[in-house]
Motif scaffolding. Sequence first.
Motif, PDB file in Angstrom:
ATOM      1  N   ARG A   1      -8.173  -6.085  20.987  1.00 41.91           N
ATOM      2  CA  ARG A   1      -7.342  -4.786  21.058  1.00 41.91           C
ATOM      3  C   ARG A   1      -7.497  -3.876  20.066  1.00 41.91           C
ATOM      4  O   ARG A   1      -7.195  -4.065  18.819  1.00 41.91           O
ATOM      5  CB  ARG A   1      -5.731  -5.146  21.031  1.00 41.91           C
ATOM      6  CG  ARG A   1      -5.222  -5.817  22.264  1.00 41.91           C
ATOM      7  CD  ARG A   1      -3.859  -6.368  22.132  1.00 41.91           C
ATOM      8  NE  ARG A   1      -3.920  -7.471  21.207  1.00 41.91           N
ATOM      9  CZ  ARG A   1      -2.924  -8.144  20.843  1.00 41.91           C
ATOM     10  NH1 ARG A   1      -1.646  -7.794  21.430  1.00 41.91           N
ATOM     11  NH2 ARG A   1      -3.146  -9.093  19.910  1.00 41.91           N
ATOM     12  N   PRO A   2      -8.331  -2.999  20.412  1.00 40.69           N
ATOM     13  CA  PRO A   2      -8.806  -1.775  19.430  1.00 40.69           C
ATOM     14  C   PRO A   2      -7.484  -0.901  19.216  1.00 40.69           C
ATOM     15  O   PRO A   2      -6.413  -1.211  19.678  1.00 40.69           O
ATOM     16  CB  PRO A   2      -9.930  -1.200  19.985  1.00 40.69           C
ATOM     17  CG  PRO A   2     -10.010  -1.354  21.546  1.00 40.69           C
ATOM     18  CD  PRO A   2      -9.137  -2.572  21.759  1.00 40.69           C
TER      19      PRO A   2
ATOM     20  N   GLU B   1     -17.589   4.368  28.443  1.00 44.46           N
ATOM     21  CA  GLU B   1     -16.670   5.257  28.231  1.00 44.46           C
ATOM     22  C   GLU B   1     -16.076   5.592  26.712  1.00 44.46           C
ATOM     23  O   GLU B   1     -16.130   4.719  25.995  1.00 44.46           O
ATOM     24  CB  GLU B   1     -15.624   5.031  29.325  1.00 44.46           C
ATOM     25  CG  GLU B   1     -14.606   3.695  28.883  1.00 44.46           C
ATOM     26  CD  GLU B   1     -13.770   3.321  30.008  1.00 44.46           C
ATOM     27  OE1 GLU B   1     -14.102   3.508  31.137  1.00 44.46           O
ATOM     28  OE2 GLU B   1     -12.491   3.039  29.664  1.00 44.46           O
ATOM     29  N   THR B   2     -15.259   6.555  26.657  1.00 43.08           N
ATOM     30  CA  THR B   2     -14.739   6.958  25.264  1.00 43.08           C
ATOM     31  C   THR B   2     -13.531   6.057  25.166  1.00 43.08           C
ATOM     32  O   THR B   2     -12.812   5.728  25.880  1.00 43.08           O
ATOM     33  CB  THR B   2     -14.523   8.369  25.177  1.00 43.08           C
ATOM     34  OG1 THR B   2     -13.932   8.441  24.006  1.00 43.08           O
ATOM     35  CG2 THR B   2     -13.624   8.736  26.296  1.00 43.08           C
ATOM     36  N   LEU B   3     -13.286   5.816  23.743  1.00 42.17           N
ATOM     37  CA  LEU B   3     -12.105   5.123  23.379  1.00 42.17           C
ATOM     38  C   LEU B   3     -11.245   6.010  22.618  1.00 42.17           C
ATOM     39  O   LEU B   3     -10.421   5.747  21.764  1.00 42.17           O
ATOM     40  CB  LEU B   3     -12.471   3.794  22.562  1.00 42.17           C
ATOM     41  CG  LEU B   3     -12.897   2.760  23.273  1.00 42.17           C
ATOM     42  CD1 LEU B   3     -13.189   1.458  22.416  1.00 42.17           C
ATOM     43  CD2 LEU B   3     -12.234   2.093  24.370  1.00 42.17           C
ATOM     44  N   SER B   4     -11.886   7.224  22.289  1.00 41.93           N
ATOM     45  CA  SER B   4     -11.251   8.184  21.616  1.00 41.93           C
ATOM     46  C   SER B   4      -9.927   8.694  21.923  1.00 41.93           C
ATOM     47  O   SER B   4      -9.393   8.473  22.919  1.00 41.93           O
ATOM     48  CB  SER B   4     -12.158   9.457  21.348  1.00 41.93           C
ATOM     49  OG  SER B   4     -13.347   9.133  20.892  1.00 41.93           O
ATOM     50  N   LEU B   5      -9.006   9.073  21.021  1.00 41.58           N
ATOM     51  CA  LEU B   5      -7.782   9.279  21.142  1.00 41.58           C
ATOM     52  C   LEU B   5      -7.494  10.753  20.996  1.00 41.58           C
ATOM     53  O   LEU B   5      -8.475  11.277  20.415  1.00 41.58           O
ATOM     54  CB  LEU B   5      -6.721   8.830  19.859  1.00 41.58           C
ATOM     55  CG  LEU B   5      -6.687   7.070  19.896  1.00 41.58           C
ATOM     56  CD1 LEU B   5      -5.950   6.849  18.553  1.00 41.58           C
ATOM     57  CD2 LEU B   5      -6.088   6.632  21.414  1.00 41.58           C
ATOM     58  N   PRO B   6      -6.583  11.431  21.550  1.00 44.46           N
ATOM     59  CA  PRO B   6      -5.596  10.564  22.431  1.00 44.46           C
ATOM     60  C   PRO B   6      -5.954   9.898  23.718  1.00 44.46           C
ATOM     61  O   PRO B   6      -7.003  10.533  24.333  1.00 44.46           O
ATOM     62  CB  PRO B   6      -4.519  11.835  22.564  1.00 44.46           C
ATOM     63  CG  PRO B   6      -5.285  12.950  22.598  1.00 44.46           C
ATOM     64  CD  PRO B   6      -6.349  12.714  21.710  1.00 44.46           C
ATOM     65  N   ASP B   7      -5.454   9.162  24.348  1.00 49.00           N
ATOM     66  CA  ASP B   7      -5.677   8.564  25.248  1.00 49.00           C
ATOM     67  C   ASP B   7      -5.183   9.445  26.711  1.00 49.00           C
ATOM     68  O   ASP B   7      -4.735  10.284  26.522  1.00 49.00           O
ATOM     69  CB  ASP B   7      -4.938   7.029  25.598  1.00 49.00           C
ATOM     70  CG  ASP B   7      -3.708   7.042  25.751  1.00 49.00           C
ATOM     71  OD1 ASP B   7      -3.078   8.144  25.957  1.00 49.00           O
ATOM     72  OD2 ASP B   7      -2.876   5.974  25.563  1.00 49.00           O
ATOM     73  N   GLU B   8      -5.477   8.942  27.781  1.00 51.51           N
ATOM     74  CA  GLU B   8      -5.454   9.623  28.840  1.00 51.51           C
ATOM     75  C   GLU B   8      -4.014  10.147  29.222  1.00 51.51           C
ATOM     76  O   GLU B   8      -3.726  11.186  29.749  1.00 51.51           O
ATOM     77  CB  GLU B   8      -5.936   8.700  30.127  1.00 51.51           C
ATOM     78  CG  GLU B   8      -7.217   8.946  30.590  1.00 51.51           C
ATOM     79  CD  GLU B   8      -7.679   8.031  31.733  1.00 51.51           C
ATOM     80  OE1 GLU B   8      -6.844   7.427  32.241  1.00 51.51           O
ATOM     81  OE2 GLU B   8      -8.745   8.133  32.341  1.00 51.51           O
TER      82      GLU B   8
ATOM     83  N   ILE C   1      -6.527   1.585  20.195  1.00 52.34           N
ATOM     84  CA  ILE C   1      -5.884   2.408  21.237  1.00 52.34           C
ATOM     85  C   ILE C   1      -4.937   1.597  21.792  1.00 52.34           C
ATOM     86  O   ILE C   1      -4.209   1.795  23.019  1.00 52.34           O
ATOM     87  CB  ILE C   1      -7.113   2.964  22.084  1.00 52.34           C
ATOM     88  CG1 ILE C   1      -8.355   1.920  22.486  1.00 52.34           C
ATOM     89  CG2 ILE C   1      -7.858   4.031  21.489  1.00 52.34           C
ATOM     90  CD1 ILE C   1      -7.809   0.874  23.447  1.00 52.34           C
ATOM     91  N   ALA C   2      -4.870   0.112  21.979  1.00 56.94           N
ATOM     92  CA  ALA C   2      -4.204  -0.489  22.638  1.00 56.94           C
ATOM     93  C   ALA C   2      -2.698  -0.381  22.287  1.00 56.94           C
ATOM     94  O   ALA C   2      -2.236   0.129  21.492  1.00 56.94           O
ATOM     95  CB  ALA C   2      -4.120  -2.359  22.117  1.00 56.94           C
TER      96      ALA C   2
ATOM     97  N   VAL D   1     -15.386  -3.423  32.111  1.00 53.89           N
ATOM     98  CA  VAL D   1     -14.258  -2.605  32.333  1.00 53.89           C
ATOM     99  C   VAL D   1     -14.965  -1.023  33.076  1.00 53.89           C
ATOM    100  O   VAL D   1     -13.962  -0.487  33.735  1.00 53.89           O
ATOM    101  CB  VAL D   1     -14.198  -2.078  30.522  1.00 53.89           C
ATOM    102  CG1 VAL D   1     -13.246  -0.728  30.420  1.00 53.89           C
ATOM    103  CG2 VAL D   1     -13.506  -3.260  29.867  1.00 53.89           C
TER     104      VAL D   1
ATOM    105  N   LEU E   1     -17.015   2.425  24.295  1.00 56.09           N
ATOM    106  CA  LEU E   1     -17.096   1.484  24.632  1.00 56.09           C
ATOM    107  C   LEU E   1     -18.242   1.383  25.941  1.00 56.09           C
ATOM    108  O   LEU E   1     -18.193   1.959  26.813  1.00 56.09           O
ATOM    109  CB  LEU E   1     -15.676   0.729  25.317  1.00 56.09           C
ATOM    110  CG  LEU E   1     -15.451  -0.572  26.271  1.00 56.09           C
ATOM    111  CD1 LEU E   1     -15.619  -1.524  25.300  1.00 56.09           C
ATOM    112  CD2 LEU E   1     -14.467  -0.548  27.112  1.00 56.09           C
TER     113      LEU E   1
END
Lengths: 215, 363
Positions: free
Chosen positions: B66-67, B194-201, B69-70, B187, B182
């Motif tokens: 869990r990076p 795909e991006t793991l950047s915040l904010p998430d979707e 963003i989890a 996935v 990632l």
Amino acid sequence: MRTRVRAGDPSAFAELFDSYANAVYNHAFRLTADWSVAEDVMAAAFLEAWRLRERVDPEGGSLRPWLLGIATNTARNQYRSNRRYRAAVDAAAAAELSVPDHADEVADRIDGRHRLATALTALARLRRPEREVVTLCLGEGLDYEAAAKALGIPVGTVASRLSRARRKLRDLTGTPPADGAPPKKVRGHREGTGLPRQTRGDHTHVIRPAQEGKR
Amino acid sequence: MTANTSRNRPAEEDGSAELLSGTARDLPPGRHQFHKERLMAQIHDLQQAEHTAAAPMRERRRRLLRPAIALPLTAVALAAAVVVGLTRSDDGNGVRDYSPALTTTIGAASSKGVPQLLDQISLAAARSSSSRPDVEPGQYIYIKSESADSYVSNTDSGTSLAGHPLHTRQTWMSPDGTKGWLIDPAVNKSPEGETLSLPDEQGNTPKPSLNGPSYDYLTKLTTDPDKLLAKIYAETKGQGNSPDQEAFSTIGDLLVESYPPAELYPALFKAAEKIPGVVVVDDATDAAGRHGVAVARLDETSGERDEWIFDSKSHVFLGVRTVQVRKDSEDGALIPPGTILFTNAILERTVVDGIRQTPSAKS
């Protein structure tokens, strides 16, 4: 997200609730003119969403329009007759306006109460199908396609109902068409066309797609 | 903000939208939480009704990397019951048919020698982490791993064992956890990832936590093993099948797809030593096929054993896996003992200067 919802992952519903409870609540209020009924409709709509989860299209963007559609049906079951809606509006408007304006009350609040009463009174003049389109498109900012999908009616019907409703609203409130003043942002985000990322969905499995990053 | 007269933006066509702008408000205080909890309880009840399994619904911990963003762990009840080996490729998300399921021989567990082994591991960890570079702002933690998993899939046409076969996974994460990338075919099938950047979707920016730590967050954690363990117990209270198992799994997650700071890394093992029920497993194979010795703990409720695999000589961390070691009362037919539910071997863990830059490309 859609995949997880379809698979019945409870955490997906927890996330949906966190994201959209307020939007569904506000939408339900505009359809029922009663904050406490709106709360019940909101709660019932999310439970209904769980029951209907397998009907979610695997492809698509945000699930907000879907939830709003379910809430519309739920509210409709509560308020089948327009007469009842009007009665609720009268009660709500009376309640908002009966509070005497205190000298120390901020002008914004007084203004807000009046605006609320005006909005409800205007909505009450619409036919229920028109009101549903108005609340989805103008209240929650859905586009025609999303509203059509949410209500299960053709896009053209949404457009025609909306334009009829708009005419009525303008006549009722004397609101002139946009006259150069930028329209105020409606609370709640508008639904853009679905981001490609959102269509990507998650997995069905317990091994949670935390790695998937953006959900 | 200009008036958009596009047909697709009905709300902006004229002033009627403004009419409704005063009709929005948030749920009254406390009502959001109240309704959410009620909804979750109702869903739980409905699930139980749907799966009239005699056994009470248990919580299966999400084994996952869990990076940051989890979302925080919430109870995930796995609703399932199933049929072995047959898998379906039905979610369009990289789930492939694979048969037979990943299995392994179950190593022998012993509670003897646990402190000694963890001491050695802790020393090895201190040695390896002291030579690790710190992560500077603007840099990225790059982790390359080999991963696979199996799970029970519950679809309209019934339940089956599904999973992702062995595949390579690469992640890049900024030290503050807000930027990431990632590449993982399980996935996202796109080779770009795909991006793991915040904010998430959903527009959320989850705060780093024990369940989703950033590097910066880890640098601020206490390195006193007792205090660290107390914090872990406190913050995972109510999660998982038991407090001890949850504490063990939480530490396990911190070992995998993260870059524990030099002082913290050995402390994690010192803390694990104090968790009741920890055992040594004589032989375990990681996802890259490397044999080693494992520190493990059995989840009494689910019959799953979390294993942290180390090189038996150097005691360097190799990877983790979760193995079904006892018959599962609910999914026993689908997940016989010996099934590997999740496995992840770390191949590379380093710092690079740019997102999506691989170490070999580093100048």
